[in-house]
Design an enzyme around this catalytic site. Structure first.
Site, PDB file in Angstrom:
ATOM      1  N   ILE A 143       1.020  -1.418   0.045  1.00  0.00           N
ATOM      2  CA  ILE A 143      -0.019   0.067   0.023  1.00  0.00           C
ATOM      3  C   ILE A 143       0.895   1.240   0.064  1.00  0.00           C
ATOM      4  O   ILE A 143       2.143   1.180   0.413  1.00  0.00           O
ATOM      5  CB  ILE A 143      -0.927  -0.046   1.262  1.00  0.00           C
ATOM      6  CG1 ILE A 143      -0.260  -0.255   2.586  1.00  0.00           C
ATOM      7  CG2 ILE A 143      -2.028  -0.868   0.941  1.00  0.00           C
ATOM      8  CD1 ILE A 143      -1.129  -0.046   3.672  1.00  0.00           C
ATOM      9  N   ASP A 144       0.428   2.427  -0.389  1.00  0.00           N
ATOM     10  CA  ASP A 144       1.204   3.691  -0.768  1.00  0.00           C
ATOM     11  C   ASP A 144       1.630   3.982   0.626  1.00  0.00           C
ATOM     12  O   ASP A 144       1.245   3.961   1.904  1.00  0.00           O
ATOM     13  CB  ASP A 144       0.414   4.594  -1.352  1.00  0.00           C
ATOM     14  CG  ASP A 144      -0.032   4.124  -2.747  1.00  0.00           C
ATOM     15  OD1 ASP A 144       0.646   3.290  -3.420  1.00  0.00           O
ATOM     16  OD2 ASP A 144      -0.997   4.672  -3.251  1.00  0.00           O
ATOM     17  N   LYS A 145       2.748   4.904   0.999  1.00  0.00           N
ATOM     18  CA  LYS A 145       3.438   5.534   1.822  1.00  0.00           C
ATOM     19  C   LYS A 145       2.442   6.161   2.932  1.00  0.00           C
ATOM     20  O   LYS A 145       2.351   6.019   3.650  1.00  0.00           O
ATOM     21  CB  LYS A 145       4.524   6.495   1.383  1.00  0.00           C
ATOM     22  CG  LYS A 145       4.981   7.278   2.615  1.00  0.00           C
ATOM     23  CD  LYS A 145       5.980   8.426   2.193  1.00  0.00           C
ATOM     24  CE  LYS A 145       6.341   9.255   3.187  1.00  0.00           C
ATOM     25  NZ  LYS A 145       7.222  10.487   2.798  1.00  0.00           N
TER      26      LYS A 145
END
Length: 310
Positions: A143-145
């Site tokens: 999942i993104d930052k």
């Protein structure tokens, strides 16, 4: 130090009958680029039933694809004493609630402070799967930052491969909460639009027909606010930035999104308001149904309360 990536195996199903070898590897593999896959095929690192084939070889049901990527020469990743919110752990896997602001694995500009560094500290050396390579041990999906929430981590290659197959067959259920700008008129909907690299900016993704992959997001409106909507999203596919790109595409970008939102960003939150709230899968070893739910972090809920008051 050299890090050997162990062999990656996959058996061709009916869904990929008569498809090109390179195309299928890109679709079902570990986020490898098409150019890298074609290079590996040419150099003999990818074989079908033990034989070297060309990139345009048409696959048949039952054939076994073997990928043994070349040895990578990369710097050792150093374990870091970063706290982890572990929702579940056994000898085969962990389920982590990743905080906003944490990058999942090392990459350009992120050589420290990632989830992988924290996992290396938490676990003994060799206790993470090697299928993803030396930079992504144990990482089954990302999942993104600035996206918070649940993801599963594999401790060995056997479990990693079985979890990857569940992902490919859409058997892992991932449900997100997102705050989007604007009031969505539909209570439920499906966004079925292919995603690929934005030809105008290779760092961004976009809905595009050429050089793209199928991307499907199902959504349900949870709450309508004055100028925003809280939506629940279920991923059918798992493309890079999928929810963010899809909601930008239909005209309802995520609040705070620094890449796909409006140039004038919301001051209410740093980064996109997106949370991986639920994760459901079958444990590959025990066949037990694994169900997890974590509510959004405090900054997400505070933002939701502020928007309700507006």
């Amino acid at each position: 130090m050299n890090h050997e990536i162990k062999q990656w195996q996959w058996r061709v199903t009916e869904a990929y009958q008569d498809e090109r070898l390179d195309k299928v590897i890109v679709q079902v593999g570990e986020d490898w680029s098409r150019s890298k896959v074609q290079k590996w095929i040419q150099e003999g690192y990818i074989k079908v039933d033990g034989k070297q084939m060309k990139s345009n070889y048409r696959l048949r049901v039952g054939e076994e694809i073997n990928v043994t990527p070349p040895v990578q020469r990369e710097g050792d990743l150093q374990p870091e004493a970063i706290p982890l919110d572990i929702q579940y752990e056994d000898d085969d896997l962990l389920v982590i609630n990743k905080p906003r602001g944490m990058v999942v694995h090392p990459g350009a500009g992120n050589r420290a402070g990632t989830l992988v560094h924290a996992l290396l500290y938490h676990l003994q050396e060799g206790k993470l799967s090697s299928i993803g390579g030396s930079e992504r041990p144990g990482i089954v999906h990302r999942i993104d930052k600035d996206t918070s929430g649940l993801l599963v981590v594999a401790k060995n290659d056997h479990i990693h491969q079985l979890l990857a197959e569940q992902l490919q067959q859409h058997q892992i259920k991932r449900i997100y909460w997102a705050l989007v700008q604007g009031v969505l008129p539909h209570n439920i909907g499906t966004i079925d639009a292919p995603i690929g690299r934005d030809p105008m900016d290779r760092k961004r993704m976009a809905v595009i027909n050429r050089n793209s992959k199928k991307a499907v997001t199902h959504f349900t409106v949870r709450e309508r606010l004055t100028e925003h909507t809280l939506v629940e999203c279920q991923l059918e596919t798992g493309r890079t930035h999928q929810i963010r790109v899809h909601f930008k595409y239909i005209g309802f970008p995520l609040v705070g999104d620094p890449v796909y939102g409006p140039k004038k960003r919301s001051a209410l939150i740093e980064g996109q308001a997106l949370h991986a709230r639920e994760l459901h899968f079958v444990h590959p070893r025990t066949s037990k149904e694994m169900d997890f739910l974590v509510e959004p972090p405090v900054e997400f809920m505070n933002l939701l309360e502020q928007l309700r008051k507006k």
